[in-house]
Design an enzyme around this catalytic site. Sequence first.
Site, PDB file in Angstrom:
ATOM      1  N   GLU A  40       0.797  -1.225   0.000  1.00 18.95           N
ATOM      2  CA  GLU A  40       0.000   0.000   0.000  1.00 18.95           C
ATOM      3  C   GLU A  40       0.830   1.275   0.000  1.00 18.95           C
ATOM      4  O   GLU A  40       0.297   2.345  -0.268  1.00 18.95           O
ATOM      5  CB  GLU A  40      -0.967   0.003   1.185  1.00 18.95           C
ATOM      6  CG  GLU A  40      -0.306   0.055   2.535  1.00 18.95           C
ATOM      7  CD  GLU A  40      -1.296  -0.249   3.653  1.00 18.95           C
ATOM      8  OE1 GLU A  40      -1.519   0.639   4.473  1.00 18.95           O
ATOM      9  OE2 GLU A  40      -1.829  -1.361   3.692  1.00 18.95           O
ATOM     10  N   ASN A  41       2.122   1.168   0.292  1.00 19.98           N
ATOM     11  CA  ASN A  41       2.939   2.373   0.214  1.00 19.98           C
ATOM     12  C   ASN A  41       3.384   2.681  -1.213  1.00 19.98           C
ATOM     13  O   ASN A  41       4.148   3.612  -1.438  1.00 19.98           O
ATOM     14  CB  ASN A  41       4.149   2.291   1.155  1.00 19.98           C
ATOM     15  CG  ASN A  41       5.024   1.084   0.899  1.00 19.98           C
ATOM     16  OD1 ASN A  41       4.530   0.005   0.606  1.00 19.98           O
ATOM     17  ND2 ASN A  41       6.323   1.260   1.016  1.00 19.98           N
TER      18      ASN A  41
END
Length: 203
Positions: A40-41
Amino acid sequence: MAALVARDIAPGSYVNLGIGQPTLVADHLPAGAGIVLHTENGMLNMGPAAVGDQIDPDLTNAGKIPVTELPGSAYFHHADSFAMMRGGHLDVCVMGAFQVSANGDLANWHTGDPDAIPAVGGAMDLAVGAKSVYVMMTLFTKRGEPKLVPECTYPLTGLKCVDRVYTDQATFLITDAGVIVRDTFGITFEELSDRLDVPLLRP
């Protein structure tokens, strides 16, 4: 547990691995399966954990663990990453949990304790956005309390979203018919039934 989860992920799947134990799944995925890992980063096609000379402090997963990149890796903004998560583009997400209820409710971001630090991250987005939600957790707390429960007592992350629960004692399938015990490890079905307040079904 990580090896079992990896075995159950279909070739060609797009998968998000949550912080903690779920990141170990990356180390057990078969080469050539075409499984694409999303973090998700802002990375797609993430490889296994980096070791030794592979470590690049600028190349980490969402848990800040150094990782490798596979051919065709892509990097993007946080907003684009969350759009992938919320838009139903992930086939599977694997997360840890404090509790999972018999109907698949997930509690994994806050215990409700006054001194606890809540950390929801992208868990709510993944819980509702991924096509399948797998949970990895120990079946019991350090005090011996079950984490697979009739109803969650901790703040919820998502409702009726969990499909499978992988624990150190057994693997459970959360279905409309009930909780099915698929595999057990060093414990019998009868012992599980005695220790859990959740009605269990055989495969």
